[in-house]
Enzyme design. Sequence first.
Site, PDB file in Angstrom:
ATOM      1  N   ARG A 148      19.803  41.626 -38.793  1.00  0.00           N
ATOM      2  CA  ARG A 148      19.047  41.028 -37.681  1.00  0.00           C
ATOM      3  C   ARG A 148      18.191  39.908 -38.252  1.00  0.00           C
ATOM      4  O   ARG A 148      17.512  40.083 -39.267  1.00  0.00           O
ATOM      5  CB  ARG A 148      18.172  42.062 -36.992  1.00  0.00           C
ATOM      6  CG  ARG A 148      17.205  41.431 -35.992  1.00  0.00           C
ATOM      7  CD  ARG A 148      16.462  42.434 -35.173  1.00  0.00           C
ATOM      8  NE  ARG A 148      17.338  43.054 -34.183  1.00  0.00           N
ATOM      9  CZ  ARG A 148      16.899  43.865 -33.215  1.00  0.00           C
ATOM     10  NH1 ARG A 148      15.626  44.135 -33.113  1.00  0.00           N
ATOM     11  NH2 ARG A 148      17.741  44.394 -32.356  1.00  0.00           N
ATOM     12  N   ARG A 201      14.918  50.885 -32.163  1.00  0.00           N
ATOM     13  CA  ARG A 201      16.168  51.474 -31.694  1.00  0.00           C
ATOM     14  C   ARG A 201      17.384  51.049 -32.490  1.00  0.00           C
ATOM     15  O   ARG A 201      18.165  51.879 -32.942  1.00  0.00           O
ATOM     16  CB  ARG A 201      16.434  51.000 -30.264  1.00  0.00           C
ATOM     17  CG  ARG A 201      16.171  51.988 -29.201  1.00  0.00           C
ATOM     18  CD  ARG A 201      15.948  51.205 -27.919  1.00  0.00           C
ATOM     19  NE  ARG A 201      14.773  50.378 -28.095  1.00  0.00           N
ATOM     20  CZ  ARG A 201      13.550  50.834 -27.868  1.00  0.00           C
ATOM     21  NH1 ARG A 201      13.366  52.031 -27.413  1.00  0.00           N
ATOM     22  NH2 ARG A 201      12.503  50.059 -28.069  1.00  0.00           N
ATOM     23  N   THR A 202      17.556  49.756 -32.604  1.00  0.00           N
ATOM     24  CA  THR A 202      18.813  49.273 -33.174  1.00  0.00           C
ATOM     25  C   THR A 202      18.954  49.734 -34.616  1.00  0.00           C
ATOM     26  O   THR A 202      19.980  50.279 -35.018  1.00  0.00           O
ATOM     27  CB  THR A 202      18.903  47.736 -33.064  1.00  0.00           C
ATOM     28  OG1 THR A 202      18.691  47.376 -31.706  1.00  0.00           O
ATOM     29  CG2 THR A 202      20.267  47.243 -33.508  1.00  0.00           C
ATOM     30  N   HIS A 209      23.681  39.803 -29.303  1.00  0.00           N
ATOM     31  CA  HIS A 209      23.357  41.163 -29.742  1.00  0.00           C
ATOM     32  C   HIS A 209      24.548  42.022 -29.311  1.00  0.00           C
ATOM     33  O   HIS A 209      24.451  42.808 -28.372  1.00  0.00           O
ATOM     34  CB  HIS A 209      22.056  41.606 -29.084  1.00  0.00           C
ATOM     35  CG  HIS A 209      21.437  42.845 -29.664  1.00  0.00           C
ATOM     36  ND1 HIS A 209      22.103  43.685 -30.541  1.00  0.00           N
ATOM     37  CD2 HIS A 209      20.209  43.388 -29.479  1.00  0.00           C
ATOM     38  CE1 HIS A 209      21.302  44.690 -30.860  1.00  0.00           C
ATOM     39  NE2 HIS A 209      20.149  44.534 -30.236  1.00  0.00           N
ATOM     40  N   LYS A 266       9.839  35.980 -52.314  1.00  0.00           N
ATOM     41  CA  LYS A 266       9.719  35.149 -53.521  1.00  0.00           C
ATOM     42  C   LYS A 266      10.494  33.841 -53.359  1.00  0.00           C
ATOM     43  O   LYS A 266      10.632  33.082 -54.299  1.00  0.00           O
ATOM     44  CB  LYS A 266      10.295  35.903 -54.730  1.00  0.00           C
ATOM     45  CG  LYS A 266       9.625  37.224 -55.038  1.00  0.00           C
ATOM     46  CD  LYS A 266      10.303  37.859 -56.251  1.00  0.00           C
ATOM     47  CE  LYS A 266       9.812  39.270 -56.498  1.00  0.00           C
ATOM     48  NZ  LYS A 266      10.702  39.982 -57.438  1.00  0.00           N
TER      49      LYS A 266
HETATM   50  C1  NCD Z   1      16.228  43.890 -27.841  1.00  0.00           C
HETATM   51  C2  NCD Z   1      16.394  42.849 -28.905  1.00  0.00           C
HETATM   52  O1  NCD Z   1      15.935  42.988 -30.030  1.00  0.00           O
HETATM   53  O2  NCD Z   1      17.086  41.870 -28.601  1.00  0.00           O
HETATM   54  N1  NCD Z   1      16.063  45.154 -28.304  1.00  0.00           N
HETATM   55  C3  NCD Z   1      17.158  45.938 -28.583  1.00  0.00           C
HETATM   56  O3  NCD Z   1      17.793  45.768 -29.587  1.00  0.00           O
HETATM   57  N2  NCD Z   1      17.499  46.870 -27.694  1.00  0.00           N
HETATM   58  C4  NCD Z   1      15.480  43.502 -26.664  1.00  0.00           C
HETATM   59  C5  NCD Z   1      14.051  43.066 -26.770  1.00  0.00           C
HETATM   60  O4  NCD Z   1      13.462  42.987 -27.839  1.00  0.00           O
HETATM   61  O5  NCD Z   1      13.488  42.796 -25.692  1.00  0.00           O
END
Ligand code: NCD
Length: 311
Positions: free
Chosen positions: A106, A56-57, A134, A85
């Site tokens: 991320r 999703r993100t 997040h 590497k």
């Molecule tokens: C979440 C995350 O990666 O923190 N996902 C998201 O970005 N909606 C939640 C999760 O992984 O449970």
Amino acid sequence: MMSFYMRDVVSIIDFSRDDLEKLFRMTDKMMPYKRGGIEVLKGKIMASLFLEPSTRTRLSFESAMKRLGGDVITVSGAEGTSLMKGESFIDTIRMLDNYADIIVVRHKYEGAARLAADIAEVPIINAGDGRRQHPTQTMIDLYTVYKLKGRIDDLTYGLVGDLKYARTAASFIMGLSIFRPKKVYLISHELLRAREEILDFLKRSGIKYEEVTNLREVISELDILYVTRIQKERFPDPLEYEKVKGSYKITLDILKDAKDDLKILHPLPKVDEIDPKVDETKYAAYFIQASYGVPLRMALLALIFGAEVEK
Ligand code: NCD
């Protein structure tokens, strides 16, 4: 007007109530363009560097950038990159700083986005750093509450699930502190309780909160129920995970005592913590919540680059 301009998005608490309200207004303006798009970021390039799994993100950020007429370069997983590497994260950020106008990152380590923001000249957006933050998910969550309830203040919130490792929960709690919730219930198994730093934060922010272990005790009071997945991958000890696995599940039976207008949020992905039968009820708001991902991220990117959008 310029509060988002060229700004890093590392933690939700870097933003004020005014900032978030402005973002919500911009998101409203983006709604008509979430399919057709609006080319206000032509020539801009977004790099997405995702060193932890994501659907999703990453895809909603990339979709948002493309809907705005911008371009995207992307890394998904360290595999196939020079990180394999032995190149440092810092050097990777230095390179991307040359290739892109904004970087979405991320990483499994807490503080990775802050570090990237210190190094890069272009804005950094934190798409999750370990169990800490997040912020863009929280913006979506707060926007969802605002759309469904008309306000964020004076509501009773329940957060259920993995309050220890879920960064979406930690981030949401911090986001609520920017507003004036009536009360926040932290509902979890003993082993999944919110960490001391989060509880300290709640104490300092003066929000009324209570820790409970059983959702049934408080379900009738809630306006919003925020559910999280058990973050299996963050458990240092697999035995610890075995003890809490399946320790909570939102079922039709539990919801019998809920307020008529209770709304259930979940950042997704969900695994088994919500009975699929709940998906069909008026309580389930998580798919609507997910549908706000692209327009809100469009709004955020547009504000960071100072793009004007008429309506
Ligand atoms: C979440 C995350 O990666 O923190 N996902 C998201 O970005 N909606 C939640 C999760 O992984 O449970």
